[in-house]
Enzyme design. Sequence first.
Site, mmCIF file in Angstrom:
data_model
loop_
_atom_site.group_PDB
_atom_site.id
_atom_site.type_symbol
_atom_site.label_atom_id
_atom_site.label_comp_id
_atom_site.label_asym_id
_atom_site.label_seq_id
_atom_site.Cartn_x
_atom_site.Cartn_y
_atom_site.Cartn_z
ATOM 1 N NE ARG A 222 -2.773 -1.780 3.209
ATOM 2 C CZ ARG A 222 -2.947 -2.957 3.989
ATOM 3 N NH1 ARG A 222 -4.064 -3.666 2.943
ATOM 4 N NH2 ARG A 222 -2.420 -3.001 5.080
ATOM 5 C CG PHE A 238 -9.372 -8.647 -6.688
ATOM 6 C CD1 PHE A 238 -10.849 -9.551 -6.963
ATOM 7 C CD2 PHE A 238 -9.005 -8.314 -8.026
ATOM 8 C CE1 PHE A 238 -10.817 -10.315 -7.933
ATOM 9 C CE2 PHE A 238 -9.571 -9.251 -8.966
ATOM 10 C CZ PHE A 238 -10.373 -9.838 -9.207
ATOM 11 C CG ASP A 260 -14.595 -6.590 -3.692
ATOM 12 O OD1 ASP A 260 -13.631 -6.378 -3.205
ATOM 13 O OD2 ASP A 260 -15.513 -7.336 -2.954
ATOM 14 C CG ASP A 307 -4.603 -7.580 -2.734
ATOM 15 O OD1 ASP A 307 -3.950 -8.586 -2.967
ATOM 16 O OD2 ASP A 307 -4.999 -7.503 -1.731
ATOM 17 C CB CYS A 347 -3.128 -14.175 -0.646
ATOM 18 S SG CYS A 347 -4.387 -14.225 -1.357
#
Length: 401
Positions: A222, A238, A260, A307, A347
Amino acid sequence: MPDAAPASRSRLRLRVSPAAEAHVRAGHPWVYESSLRAQNREGSAGELAVIYDRRDRFLAIGLFDPDSPLRVRVLHQGTPVTLDDAWWGERLDTALLRRAPLFGPDTDGYRVVNGESDGFPGLVVDRYGTALVVKLYTAAWFPHLPRMQALLAERFGDFSVVLRLSRNIQDRARQEGLFDGQLLAGHVGNGTVVFHETGLAFEAEVVRGQKTGFFLDQRENRRRVEKHARGRRVLNAFSFSGGFSLYAARGGAAYVVSLDISAHALASAERNYALNSRLAAPHETVQADVFDWLAGTDREFDLVVLDPPSLARREAERAGAVRAYGKLAADGISRLARGGILMSASCSAHVSAEEFWDAVRDAATRSGRVWRELSTSQHAPDHHASFPEAQYLKAIFVQFD
């Protein structure tokens, strides 16, 4: 020697395969059921199990879980030790000292204990302001929870403490009178708390939110986005609760779009934006499936942040995830204006950093545009990974002419 077992019960003793013995000796914190070669009796969840080597010498001691294929989570290997309050306290203090130089007074949200990598296998502790969230990933921690609470209370005073539980152990937890979102100390109002990250205020849904209430692991990325945001039209795909959006706005973005599929997440992003009255960049929220929206929109941006949640939750999904990351990157690149920057993150622990970066690089090449790689990153210092299986986070920044 390790803690003495009750007089009515002998110490739980294990022997493992030569390969597992070598891994433990090298510092790996996991022993799987398939690696066990001998066990002197049945063990219960949370019992301390001692692993002996082939010459009947002490090798390691760890938390035993008879219902998990990950049968022992190693606490200590090498020479015998006594796992008393002083030992546990010293281990916790080591984790705290590791974080001490990382954050100033403008940050009171960060990871305090990062599981195996801090010597607490299967347990994490996150701080949000004056609240701590303890998340357990194995029932082996249930008998040791009171000790952990006491250690935290000694070091964090009257902080509130919330218990979060991995989904796979919630049924077993109820048998112990424990449940996900349980308040162990203090109070947290409506289940959310406000904390600060580099001076920005955020809410964390500590009782029912994803993970422990916020995605603390992306803080450093960030900050990188903030440095690239000035004057740019920014898409945060996202977006969840708007972490990247707020940093981009503070960095001087022309405007920010949070995208989102979850209305709940977007409402949280709007609340987080409202918590920071100094942010001047217009902020728009769009509820849609990111893949569909990117493929169908004709809007153009100067900075696109991708992300997504994990796209490979098991090894069998790895190849498909790599393809999906490439497709997602290609769609993001198609929305970039000349000079635009793509930030893409993963991730997925089952996708390696190189596999992920190469998928994005390949998408950049296939776009036919001239591009240059600005940087890559992995774990933040409070989320350090001490063994391969703990490595999951990676990101790449690419700029296009």
